[in-house]
Structures are given as structure tokens and as C-alpha cells.
Design a protein around this motif. Structure first.
Motif, short mmCIF file in Angstrom:
data_model
loop_
_atom_site.label_atom_id
_atom_site.label_comp_id
_atom_site.label_asym_id
_atom_site.label_seq_id
_atom_site.Cartn_x
_atom_site.Cartn_y
_atom_site.Cartn_z
N LYS A 146 -28.79 15.12 0.52
CA LYS A 146 -27.48 14.41 0.70
C LYS A 146 -26.77 15.08 1.78
O LYS A 146 -25.94 14.22 2.40
CB LYS A 146 -26.53 14.79 -0.80
CG LYS A 146 -27.49 13.98 -2.11
CD LYS A 146 -26.42 14.19 -3.34
CE LYS A 146 -27.03 13.41 -4.51
NZ LYS A 146 -26.08 13.58 -5.63
N ALA A 149 -27.84 13.54 4.85
CA ALA A 149 -27.19 12.16 5.10
C ALA A 149 -25.72 12.21 5.64
O ALA A 149 -25.31 11.55 6.40
CB ALA A 149 -27.35 11.33 3.81
N SER A 180 -29.16 8.09 8.60
CA SER A 180 -28.32 8.79 7.18
C SER A 180 -28.58 7.86 6.19
O SER A 180 -28.68 8.14 5.05
CB SER A 180 -26.90 8.85 7.64
OG SER A 180 -26.46 7.50 7.77
N TYR A 181 -28.85 6.52 6.45
CA TYR A 181 -29.06 5.59 4.93
C TYR A 181 -30.63 5.98 4.72
O TYR A 181 -30.81 5.86 3.19
CB TYR A 181 -29.02 4.36 5.47
CG TYR A 181 -29.52 3.30 4.36
CD1 TYR A 181 -28.59 2.76 3.56
CD2 TYR A 181 -30.62 2.71 4.10
CE1 TYR A 181 -28.80 2.02 2.39
CE2 TYR A 181 -30.75 1.85 3.14
CZ TYR A 181 -30.04 1.70 2.51
OH TYR A 181 -30.27 0.58 1.34
N SER A 183 -31.96 8.68 4.62
CA SER A 183 -31.75 10.41 4.05
C SER A 183 -31.38 9.99 2.62
O SER A 183 -31.97 10.36 1.64
CB SER A 183 -30.87 11.18 4.79
OG SER A 183 -31.10 11.20 6.05
N HIS A 184 -30.33 9.50 2.26
CA HIS A 184 -29.89 9.06 0.87
C HIS A 184 -28.89 7.80 1.12
O HIS A 184 -27.98 7.81 1.61
CB HIS A 184 -28.68 10.07 0.34
CG HIS A 184 -28.82 10.20 -1.06
ND1 HIS A 184 -27.87 9.31 -1.56
CD2 HIS A 184 -29.39 10.90 -2.21
CE1 HIS A 184 -27.70 9.47 -2.93
NE2 HIS A 184 -28.71 10.67 -3.21
N SER A 185 -29.34 6.78 0.19
CA SER A 185 -28.58 5.42 0.44
C SER A 185 -27.21 5.43 -0.02
O SER A 185 -26.60 4.64 0.21
CB SER A 185 -29.34 4.41 -0.25
OG SER A 185 -29.81 4.64 -1.72
N VAL A 187 -24.94 7.26 1.21
CA VAL A 187 -24.09 7.31 2.49
C VAL A 187 -23.52 5.96 2.52
O VAL A 187 -22.46 5.84 3.51
CB VAL A 187 -24.67 7.97 3.33
CG1 VAL A 187 -25.87 6.98 4.07
CG2 VAL A 187 -23.86 8.49 4.33
#
Length: 240
Positions: A146, A149, A180-181, A183-185, A187
Motif C-alpha cells: 500500500k 502505491a 502505483s495501480y 502496486s495496489h489497485s 490507489v
């Protein structure tokens, strides 16, 4: 030099400080130990990378599909396998690598503070309060992706609103949004106000530059979306 050397020194120092505090409290010195009751989201990225390396990416991880979780940290793990002579990263190695990526929130905060023209003393206070807070310690050590992201999202925000518009800047900003997306959607919820602000006259880019940034983001995101939808569907549990 100050804006390169100092943040990088801070990144490595805080990563080692966090991990030293965490591993020093473990009875066997292994990073796989957490207090009972925590979810095991922190190791899903490692498991997915291992499944891909073994040629079995569709193997379930408990009740999670590999396509359910964004793949950025798993990709970094796979990318460094040649450096480890194709040996799987052990629990401590994975912990250090993934927490280093999580701690890039320090770089994001540094960039944002400098762009907001904070005095060095004020920026130092902000960083110190965050470094010694339970929120950032836990979310840097418990490596669900998180904070990375967040750091990439902050980087994109600073490039879009504080830098002179150019093709290169918007390519990097678009790539940061896409990464970043990946990494964790979650965001994606932060993208909405960013895109809304870009519609305002004082921030509105030319169509050409906006298209370039969009293409840079889509080049990263679309292959993963295609993987989710066509190779290992439905891949939407995290969004739900």
C-alpha cells in the motif's frame, strides 16, 4: 545533491531501523513471524512470484488467485532472481526487499515537502513524526503493497502539478500512475480527484501531452488487466 543523497540515505537507514527493530523482537529471527490474528497478505506477493518462477502461475494461494493481487512487488522479486543465482528469496531477504520498496513513502514525502516549499526544519519534523508513528512502522514492515502505491501516486501528483509540462515529465508521471495501480489497485480512488483537477483551466494540459501520459500509464496497466481477464479470470477479488 541534497535532494538525491539525503533522501536515499534516509530510505536505507529507516528500512534498516524498522527491520532491526522487527527482527530483533522475533524469537527465531525470522521475518515470517507475526502476531497471531494478522492476515497473510504480506507474503502473497512472494508466493505469486514463486509460482510464476516455477511455471505454475495459476496455482491458488489459499483462496487467492495470483491475478487477484497487483504484481509490482512480485515483478521486482522475479527481476532480482538472477542476482540471487535463481535461488528463491528467503523470508528475511523478501522482507528486506519488500520493506525497502514500502519505505519509498519517505521519498514521496520528501518530494512533496520540497515542492510545497517547506522549510528544512518543518520537513524534518514531518518526516520524524511519520517515521516514529505506528502507522508507518506497521505498514512498512507488514509488506502489503500500500505505501509503495502511495509513494508512486505522490510522485505522479508532484510531476503533474508542480513541474513544467513536457513530454518526458508526463511519460514519467503516467508510468508512475500505472506502477502505483500495479502496486495496489485501491490507489485508483486517489486518481479521481487528480483527474478532476487536471480539467481545471490552470492545470489543463494540451491534448497531445495528456495523450502521451495516458499511453505511458496504459502500457503498464493493460497487460495486467488482460492477464486478469483472459489468462486467470476473474482476478477481481481485491477490487471487490
Amino acid at each position: 545533491l541534497r535532494d538525491i543523497a539525503l533522501p536515499l540515505l534516509l530510505l536505507f537507514s529507516v528500512t534498516m531501523f524498522y527491520n532491526s527493530a522487527f527482527l530483533g523482537c522475533q524469537p527465531d529471527g525470522k521475518a515470517s513471524c507475526y502476531e497471531e490474528g494478522f492476515p497473510w497478505d504480506n507474503v502473497l506477493q512472494k508466493m505469486f512470484a514463486q509460482n510464476v518462477a516455477e511455471g505454475n502461475p495459476k496455482q491458488l494461494m489459499g483462496d487467492w488467485q495470483g491475478s487477484d493481487r497487483p504484481p509490482l512487488i512480485s515483478g521486482v522479486i522475479l527481476a532480482q532472481l538472477p542476482l540471487a543465482q535463481y535461488e528463491y528469496v528467503g523470508s528475511n531477504g523478501y522482507q528486506l526487499l519488500a520493506s525497502l520498496l514500502q519505505c519509498t513513502w519517505l521519498l514521496g514525502f520528501w518530494i512533496l515537502g520540497r515542492k510545497l516549499k517547506l522549510k528544512p526544519s518543518a520537513l524534518g519534523i514531518v518526516l520524524a513524526v511519520c517515521i516514529f508513528s505506528g502507522f508507518f512502522f506497521f505498514n512498512s514492515i507488514f509488506v502489503w503493497p500500500k505505501l509503495i502505491a502511495a509513494s508512486l501516486g505522490i510522485l505522479a501528483f508532484c510531476l503533474l502539478f508542480f513541474e513544467e509540462r513536457s513530454k518526458l515529465i508526463w511519460i514519467i508521471a503516467g508510468a508512475a500512475l500505472g506502477a502505483s495501480y500495479l502496486s495496489h489497485s485501491g490507489v485508483a480512488f486517489a486518481f479521481l480527484p487528480i483527474f478532476a483537477a487536471l480539467l481545471l483551466k490552470q492545470y489543463r494540459p494540451s491534448y497531445k501531452i495528456a495523450l502521451i501520459g495516458t499511453i505511458a500509464a496504459l502500457l503498464l496497466v493493460l497487460p495486467w488487466i488482460a492477464y486478469q481477464k483472459f489468462y486467470d479470470p476473474p482476478g477481481n477479488r481485491l477490487q471487490k
